[in-house]
Design an enzyme around this catalytic site. Structure first.
Site, PDB file in Angstrom:
ATOM      1  N   ASN A  85      40.174 -62.973 -36.315  1.00  0.00           N
ATOM      2  CA  ASN A  85      39.461 -63.331 -37.613  1.00  0.00           C
ATOM      3  C   ASN A  85      38.673 -64.687 -37.196  1.00  0.00           C
ATOM      4  O   ASN A  85      38.888 -65.565 -36.703  1.00  0.00           O
ATOM      5  CB  ASN A  85      40.530 -63.861 -38.442  1.00  0.00           C
ATOM      6  CG  ASN A  85      40.103 -64.509 -39.714  1.00  0.00           C
ATOM      7  OD1 ASN A  85      38.788 -65.164 -39.881  1.00  0.00           O
ATOM      8  ND2 ASN A  85      40.593 -64.360 -40.799  1.00  0.00           N
ATOM      9  N   GLU A 144      37.058 -61.201 -41.524  1.00  0.00           N
ATOM     10  CA  GLU A 144      36.262 -62.050 -42.160  1.00  0.00           C
ATOM     11  C   GLU A 144      34.954 -62.399 -41.608  1.00  0.00           C
ATOM     12  O   GLU A 144      34.344 -63.407 -41.050  1.00  0.00           O
ATOM     13  CB  GLU A 144      37.049 -63.503 -42.059  1.00  0.00           C
ATOM     14  CG  GLU A 144      38.029 -63.491 -43.320  1.00  0.00           C
ATOM     15  CD  GLU A 144      38.271 -64.981 -43.751  1.00  0.00           C
ATOM     16  OE1 GLU A 144      39.179 -65.692 -43.218  1.00  0.00           O
ATOM     17  OE2 GLU A 144      37.411 -65.382 -44.698  1.00  0.00           O
ATOM     18  N   TYR A 160      42.107 -56.464 -42.828  1.00  0.00           N
ATOM     19  CA  TYR A 160      42.118 -58.039 -43.515  1.00  0.00           C
ATOM     20  C   TYR A 160      42.997 -57.902 -44.827  1.00  0.00           C
ATOM     21  O   TYR A 160      42.362 -57.583 -45.726  1.00  0.00           O
ATOM     22  CB  TYR A 160      40.743 -58.439 -43.366  1.00  0.00           C
ATOM     23  CG  TYR A 160      40.487 -59.777 -44.205  1.00  0.00           C
ATOM     24  CD1 TYR A 160      41.183 -60.904 -43.491  1.00  0.00           C
ATOM     25  CD2 TYR A 160      39.889 -59.841 -45.019  1.00  0.00           C
ATOM     26  CE1 TYR A 160      41.267 -62.160 -43.981  1.00  0.00           C
ATOM     27  CE2 TYR A 160      39.714 -61.352 -45.733  1.00  0.00           C
ATOM     28  CZ  TYR A 160      40.452 -62.232 -44.970  1.00  0.00           C
ATOM     29  OH  TYR A 160      40.248 -63.440 -45.735  1.00  0.00           O
ATOM     30  N   ASP A 169      44.195 -59.453 -39.296  1.00  0.00           N
ATOM     31  CA  ASP A 169      44.679 -60.653 -40.156  1.00  0.00           C
ATOM     32  C   ASP A 169      45.611 -60.155 -41.276  1.00  0.00           C
ATOM     33  O   ASP A 169      45.065 -59.905 -42.285  1.00  0.00           O
ATOM     34  CB  ASP A 169      43.733 -61.375 -40.397  1.00  0.00           C
ATOM     35  CG  ASP A 169      44.132 -62.728 -41.290  1.00  0.00           C
ATOM     36  OD1 ASP A 169      45.303 -62.957 -41.488  1.00  0.00           O
ATOM     37  OD2 ASP A 169      43.351 -63.352 -41.823  1.00  0.00           O
ATOM     38  N   ASN A 218      47.909 -61.954 -42.862  1.00  0.00           N
ATOM     39  CA  ASN A 218      48.090 -62.872 -43.712  1.00  0.00           C
ATOM     40  C   ASN A 218      49.572 -63.273 -44.033  1.00  0.00           C
ATOM     41  O   ASN A 218      49.871 -63.686 -45.159  1.00  0.00           O
ATOM     42  CB  ASN A 218      46.943 -63.006 -44.659  1.00  0.00           C
ATOM     43  CG  ASN A 218      45.829 -63.578 -44.801  1.00  0.00           C
ATOM     44  OD1 ASN A 218      45.914 -64.683 -44.101  1.00  0.00           O
ATOM     45  ND2 ASN A 218      44.655 -63.066 -45.085  1.00  0.00           N
ATOM     46  N   ASP A 222      39.511 -70.714 -37.617  1.00  0.00           N
ATOM     47  CA  ASP A 222      40.914 -71.145 -37.556  1.00  0.00           C
ATOM     48  C   ASP A 222      42.006 -70.128 -37.190  1.00  0.00           C
ATOM     49  O   ASP A 222      42.958 -70.614 -37.003  1.00  0.00           O
ATOM     50  CB  ASP A 222      41.184 -71.786 -39.242  1.00  0.00           C
ATOM     51  CG  ASP A 222      40.670 -70.665 -40.215  1.00  0.00           C
ATOM     52  OD1 ASP A 222      40.053 -69.406 -39.735  1.00  0.00           O
ATOM     53  OD2 ASP A 222      41.108 -70.765 -41.514  1.00  0.00           O
ATOM     54  N   HIS A 223      41.531 -69.091 -36.706  1.00  0.00           N
ATOM     55  CA  HIS A 223      42.351 -68.159 -36.145  1.00  0.00           C
ATOM     56  C   HIS A 223      41.827 -67.940 -34.539  1.00  0.00           C
ATOM     57  O   HIS A 223      40.793 -68.311 -34.469  1.00  0.00           O
ATOM     58  CB  HIS A 223      42.189 -66.559 -36.662  1.00  0.00           C
ATOM     59  CG  HIS A 223      42.684 -66.709 -38.017  1.00  0.00           C
ATOM     60  ND1 HIS A 223      43.939 -66.125 -38.409  1.00  0.00           N
ATOM     61  CD2 HIS A 223      42.136 -67.139 -39.202  1.00  0.00           C
ATOM     62  CE1 HIS A 223      43.922 -66.004 -39.911  1.00  0.00           C
ATOM     63  NE2 HIS A 223      42.942 -66.664 -40.139  1.00  0.00           N
TER      64      HIS A 223
END
Length: 268
Positions: free
Chosen positions: A9, A36, A110, A154, A156, A257-258
């Site tokens: 991501n 993303e 995603y 991702d 989540n 952040d990933h």
DNA sequence: ATGGTAGTAGAACTA
């Protein structure tokens, strides 16, 4: 013949293009699935990535939000850009990767983050996340269109207790609530997928792929979650030779952040 | 309990 598949991501492929380029230089996965991308298809940096040897690129992007892309050094065949929940969101892309003596159906997902409040009755984003998972029921590990299948992205959701820094403290936090973790595990097992990350790395071990931007010191507090996943057909398990979770990538300059995760196979 | 950061935008959304 070896085959490596990475998922990352990237949180804006244009802002972090230099990071993607240096990642490809240093790790050279055969295939990279991005999420993303936050990039409309006509603005995707095709030329820069082709220059790195990734001639085959499929994108499913939109302006500002979401977006997935799959790039490959080997030939790709686009299978589907599936729209989930009839919202016009770009959150899925599937291709067939020519793995030499094996053709691999590769899904790049995603999954919606789901907002802050884990109650579908008051939070439409959480409802959307659960609906999205429900629609993923049709995505099977056994598929006539290829010899085997891989699902990355991702998702989540951090399904295991060891996939979060504190199981107890995250039970009511979106990404680790029982309804999410149970739905994801049922979806995975019911559709015949093996959790390849946990095949390679013991489920007892803590394992994270994401650390919040909001921490003062992500590395010291280490409040991570395993939100990114690599699933595969059970027939792939004997061919899995490695799994790299690039924790140090969280410390790169202006990081996502990933962090990237790379699965390595050998079909010889 | 709250607020903390990041990205796309060019205000308010999403994560």
């Amino acid at each position: 013949m070896p085959l490596s598949i990475a998922t990352w991501n990237i949180n804006s492929v244009r802002l972090r293009l230099p990071l993607v380029e240096s990642f490809l230089d240093d790790y050279a996965p055969d295939v990279l699935c991005l999420q993303e991308t936050k990039c409309p298809d006509d603005k995707f940096p095709f030329d820069a990535l082709r220059k790195k040897g990734y001639e085959a690129i499929e994108v499913n992007g939109q302006k500002g939000y979401h977006g997935v892309a799959t790039l490959s050094r080997r030939p790709l065949q686009l299978v589907e850009k599936r729209e989930y929940c009839a919202k016009g969101d770009c959150r899925h892309l599937s291709v067939i990767v020519d793995g030499g003596n094996k053709r691999i159906l590769l899904h790049n997902f995603y999954v919606p983050a789901g907002g802050d409040e884990p109650d579908p009755d008051i939070n439409p984003k959480f409802r959307h996340k659960l609906d999205f998972l429900e629609e993923m029921q049709g995505v099977h590990a056994e598929d006539d269109r290829a010899d085997a299948a891989v699902l990355v992205g991702d998702l989540n959701i951090a399904p295991l207790e060891t996939d979060v820094w504190s199981h107890k403290q995250l039970l009511k936090v979106v990404s680790h609530t029982p309804v999410e973790t149970e739905t994801l595990e049922k979806l995975r097992v019911g559709n015949g997928w093996a959790d390849l990350m946990r095949t390679a790395i013991p489920p007892e071990d803590k394992l994270y792929t994401w650390w919040s931007y909001r921490a003062r010191d992500w590395n010291a507090s280490d409040r991570g979650r395993r939100l990114d996943h690599i699933w595969g057909s059970p027939s792939l398990v004997p061919h899995l030779t490695g799994m790299d979770v690039l924790r140090h990538a969280r410390g790169w300059e202006r990081p996502s952040d990933h962090v990237p995760v790379i699965a390595r196979f050998d079909f010889s």
